[in-house]
Design an enzyme around this catalytic site. Structure first.
Site, PDB file in Angstrom:
ATOM      1  N   TYR A 183     -10.675   1.115  10.985  1.00 53.46           N
ATOM      2  CA  TYR A 183     -11.734   1.154  10.168  1.00 53.46           C
ATOM      3  C   TYR A 183     -12.259   0.382   9.156  1.00 53.46           C
ATOM      4  O   TYR A 183     -13.091   0.214   8.436  1.00 53.46           O
ATOM      5  CB  TYR A 183     -11.924   2.604   9.268  1.00 53.46           C
ATOM      6  CG  TYR A 183     -10.831   3.088   8.569  1.00 53.46           C
ATOM      7  CD1 TYR A 183     -10.506   2.475   7.498  1.00 53.46           C
ATOM      8  CD2 TYR A 183      -9.683   3.828   9.232  1.00 53.46           C
ATOM      9  CE1 TYR A 183      -9.261   2.743   6.556  1.00 53.46           C
ATOM     10  CE2 TYR A 183      -8.504   4.169   8.259  1.00 53.46           C
ATOM     11  CZ  TYR A 183      -8.535   3.586   7.213  1.00 53.46           C
ATOM     12  OH  TYR A 183      -7.261   4.016   6.365  1.00 53.46           O
ATOM     13  N   LYS A 184     -11.183  -0.817   8.982  1.00 58.24           N
ATOM     14  CA  LYS A 184     -11.666  -1.937   8.150  1.00 58.24           C
ATOM     15  C   LYS A 184     -12.620  -3.021   8.814  1.00 58.24           C
ATOM     16  O   LYS A 184     -13.482  -2.706   8.984  1.00 58.24           O
ATOM     17  CB  LYS A 184     -10.293  -2.436   7.645  1.00 58.24           C
ATOM     18  CG  LYS A 184      -9.734  -1.316   6.706  1.00 58.24           C
ATOM     19  CD  LYS A 184      -8.520  -2.016   6.131  1.00 58.24           C
ATOM     20  CE  LYS A 184      -7.578  -0.718   5.433  1.00 58.24           C
ATOM     21  NZ  LYS A 184      -8.106  -0.170   4.120  1.00 58.24           N
ATOM     22  N   ASP A 241       2.270  -4.571   9.203  1.00 55.06           N
ATOM     23  CA  ASP A 241       1.014  -3.532   9.220  1.00 55.06           C
ATOM     24  C   ASP A 241      -0.082  -4.734   8.717  1.00 55.06           C
ATOM     25  O   ASP A 241      -0.265  -5.577   8.044  1.00 55.06           O
ATOM     26  CB  ASP A 241       1.299  -2.742   7.765  1.00 55.06           C
ATOM     27  CG  ASP A 241       0.054  -1.850   7.450  1.00 55.06           C
ATOM     28  OD1 ASP A 241      -1.196  -2.206   7.996  1.00 55.06           O
ATOM     29  OD2 ASP A 241       0.152  -0.919   6.715  1.00 55.06           O
ATOM     30  N   PHE A 265       0.844  -0.977   0.139  1.00 53.58           N
ATOM     31  CA  PHE A 265       0.147   0.001   0.141  1.00 53.58           C
ATOM     32  C   PHE A 265       1.012   1.355   0.049  1.00 53.58           C
ATOM     33  O   PHE A 265       1.869   1.415   0.851  1.00 53.58           O
ATOM     34  CB  PHE A 265      -0.890  -0.113   1.178  1.00 53.58           C
ATOM     35  CG  PHE A 265      -1.946   1.103   1.250  1.00 53.58           C
ATOM     36  CD1 PHE A 265      -3.210   0.668   0.368  1.00 53.58           C
ATOM     37  CD2 PHE A 265      -1.645   2.091   1.839  1.00 53.58           C
ATOM     38  CE1 PHE A 265      -4.212   1.966   0.511  1.00 53.58           C
ATOM     39  CE2 PHE A 265      -2.844   3.072   1.849  1.00 53.58           C
ATOM     40  CZ  PHE A 265      -4.041   3.072   1.251  1.00 53.58           C
ATOM     41  N   ARG A 317     -12.189  -5.368  -6.483  1.00 51.15           N
ATOM     42  CA  ARG A 317     -11.588  -6.156  -4.974  1.00 51.15           C
ATOM     43  C   ARG A 317     -12.981  -6.469  -4.212  1.00 51.15           C
ATOM     44  O   ARG A 317     -13.780  -5.901  -4.129  1.00 51.15           O
ATOM     45  CB  ARG A 317     -11.047  -5.082  -4.361  1.00 51.15           C
ATOM     46  CG  ARG A 317     -10.095  -5.757  -3.203  1.00 51.15           C
ATOM     47  CD  ARG A 317      -9.007  -4.567  -2.883  1.00 51.15           C
ATOM     48  NE  ARG A 317      -9.642  -3.525  -2.060  1.00 51.15           N
ATOM     49  CZ  ARG A 317      -9.108  -2.652  -1.214  1.00 51.15           C
ATOM     50  NH1 ARG A 317      -7.891  -2.734  -0.680  1.00 51.15           N
ATOM     51  NH2 ARG A 317      -9.978  -1.668  -0.583  1.00 51.15           N
TER      52      ARG A 317
HETATM   53  C1  LIG Z   1      -1.761  -1.703   4.048  1.00 53.08           C
HETATM   54  C2  LIG Z   1      -2.273  -0.311   4.528  1.00 53.08           C
HETATM   55  N1  LIG Z   1      -1.821   0.684   5.274  1.00 53.08           N
HETATM   56  C3  LIG Z   1      -2.247   1.704   5.580  1.00 53.08           C
HETATM   57  C4  LIG Z   1      -3.428   2.216   5.139  1.00 53.08           C
HETATM   58  C5  LIG Z   1      -4.258   3.368   5.579  1.00 53.08           C
HETATM   59  O1  LIG Z   1      -3.485   4.224   6.369  1.00 53.08           O
HETATM   60  P1  LIG Z   1      -4.110   5.750   7.058  1.00 53.08           P
HETATM   61  O2  LIG Z   1      -5.312   5.062   7.909  1.00 53.08           O
HETATM   62  O3  LIG Z   1      -3.238   6.396   7.623  1.00 53.08           O
HETATM   63  O4  LIG Z   1      -4.736   6.169   5.802  1.00 53.08           O
HETATM   64  C6  LIG Z   1      -4.178   1.232   4.102  1.00 53.08           C
HETATM   65  C7  LIG Z   1      -5.570   1.639   3.717  1.00 53.08           C
HETATM   66  O5  LIG Z   1      -6.089   1.153   3.016  1.00 53.08           O
HETATM   67  C8  LIG Z   1      -3.576   0.035   3.904  1.00 53.08           C
HETATM   68  O6  LIG Z   1      -4.343  -0.872   3.158  1.00 53.08           O
END
Ligand SMILES: Cc1ncc(COP(=O)(O)O)c(C=O)c1O
Length: 414
Positions: free
Chosen positions: A224-225, A199, A130, A373
């Site tokens: 939030y996911k 992550d 990402f 997706r």
């Molecule tokens: C692997 C990954 N890291 C980080 C994020 C998002 O980071 P942030 O909440 O800081 O926008 C996402 C968002 O989809 C993600 O898929």
């Protein structure tokens, strides 16, 4: 069902009738007559959260005012909420805290980990991660005088050597849904003396995770996911107990101080995971996330994973059965052991195809350049959703239903 007989709608109806997890869907407020397959982007809203937030706003904020930091126990909410997430990711409660966004937490742990390995100068990361992970690692490399080295996911193990300070990986890839073997990779990184940052954005809440079982060093993830904390919910950060006392994160805000309310001139980090805090928490967001996590309280994460695997396997099997010759290519590993809880399909016209699907009330998302997706969130996805989604996809592709101006025009958020 026999693996050779074609799947039918009845098979999916029967699976829903027999599903021991089916009861959990009622815990969410979902739009009727829609199919939601995007909980890997924004989780659904647990139905009890608005009442909690209503109390927070009307009683605790409006009438409790400043006293609520103490009287309504607002102040320890980041620790409490971290403790609830800890159970889902195989950590101890005191190793996890809710704070900031994933991007900011990544920055904090990457700098902190780099400081723990001053003689090493390589941050090893993956291509195709990402973007925020790569951008933040790049910024950290520049700031700390390190080199950011990005390799293909298959080349990660070979690229680990004694020069590597930190290995920074995402457990489940956002685009392909491919999952790393956390324990094996962490063990190999430790053999060469590197620290590992995981992550967990696409795995926390979607499957059992064993951070301590894998001997992980650091982890971050978003609220939030699959954790259903709401749009822009605060994120979490994990620091293994053995590292907490040494961790020096760069954003030395007052909430990470040993005694914030002494208002002393000099910074002294808190002795605990609290040192990962920066400033005042986005309290409404933290309290919404804390409430949302209640839906997991009696959920068996192994059973959740079993359903997730079944949903993804059936989706793939049905795509094989129904979408032959329609320009669809599977981009997620068939082997469940190498997968998260999403399935990605490639199609040359993926953007308008997804728009046409959404217009039919089946919500997934698009990831450039060509990915459709589909996220499977076992707490509220039904087996019949899998059938309906593939049936609709087939019709859209066969009839070229996607080839309309309203589906071709790109929106700002895809
Ligand atoms: C692997 C990954 N890291 C980080 C994020 C998002 O980071 P942030 O909440 O800081 O926008 C996402 C968002 O989809 C993600 O898929």
């Amino acid at each position: 069902m026999s693996s050779s007989a074609p799947l039918t709608r009845d098979d999916f109806v029967r699976l829903d009738n027999e599903d021991g997890m089916g009861q959990f869907r009622a815990r969410f407020d979902l739009p009727p007559n829609e199919i939601y397959l995007d909980g890997n982007s924004l989780g659904a809203m647990p139905a009890h959260v608005p009442a909690r937030i209503d109390t927070v706003m009307r009683k605790e904020w409006a009438h409790g005012l400043i006293r609520s930091w103490n009287d309504a126990d607002w102040y320890p909410a980041p620790q409490r909420t971290g403790g609830k997430i800890a159970r889902l990711i195989g950590a101890q409660a005191h190793e996890v805290i809710v704070a900031d966004s994933t991007s900011i937490n990544l920055f904090k742990v990457l700098v902190a980990a780099t400081r723990m390995q001053p003689s090493r100068k390589v941050i090893l990361a993956e291509r195709g991660n990402f973007p925020t992970d790569v951008y933040i690692a790049d910024g950290v490399a520049e700031l700390t005088g390190c080199e950011l080295r990005c390799v293909e996911p298959d080349a990660v193990l070979d690229a680990l050597d004694e020069s590597v300070s930190i290995l920074s990986l995402t457990h489940v890839n956002f685009k392909s849904g491919r999952r790393y073997d956390m324990a094996a990779i962490t063990a190999r990184a430790h053999e060469v003396g590197a620290l590992v940052v995981w992550d967990l954005c696409h795995s926390a809440g979607a499957m059992p995770i064993e951070l301590n079982g894998a001997n992980a060093d650091f982890a971050v993830g978003c609220g939030y996911k699959y954790l259903n904390g709401g749009p822009g919910a605060p994120a979490f950060v994990f620091v293994a107990e053995r590292h907490i006392a040494q961790v020096r994160q760069p954003l030395t805000g007052w909430h990470g101080h040993a005694k914030p309310f002494d208002f002393s001139h000099d910074y002294a980090p808190h002795a605990t995971i609290d040192r990962m805090l920066v400033g005042t928490a986005p309290q409404l967001g933290v309290l919404a996330l804390e409430a949302a996590l209640e839906v997991f309280e009696d959920v068996d994460m192994q059973a959740l994973r079993t359903k997730s695997v079944a949903l993804c396997d059936l989706f793939i099997q049905l795509c094989d059965q129904e979408l032959q010759g329609l320009g669809i290519e599977l981009r997620t590993p068939r082997d469940a052991e190498q997968r998260g809880s999403q399935v990605s399909l490639a199609h040359a016209d993926a953007y308008p195809v997804m728009q046409a699907l959404i217009a039919r009330g089946i919500v997934g998302d698009f990831r450039a350049p060509d990915i459709l997706r589909f996220g499977f969130t076992p707490l509220y996805t039904r087996y019949q959703d899998v059938w309906e989604c593939v049936a609709a996809l087939r019709e859209i592709l066969e009839r070229k239903e996607w080839d309309r101006p309203e589906f071709l025009a790109r929106k700002s958020v895809t």
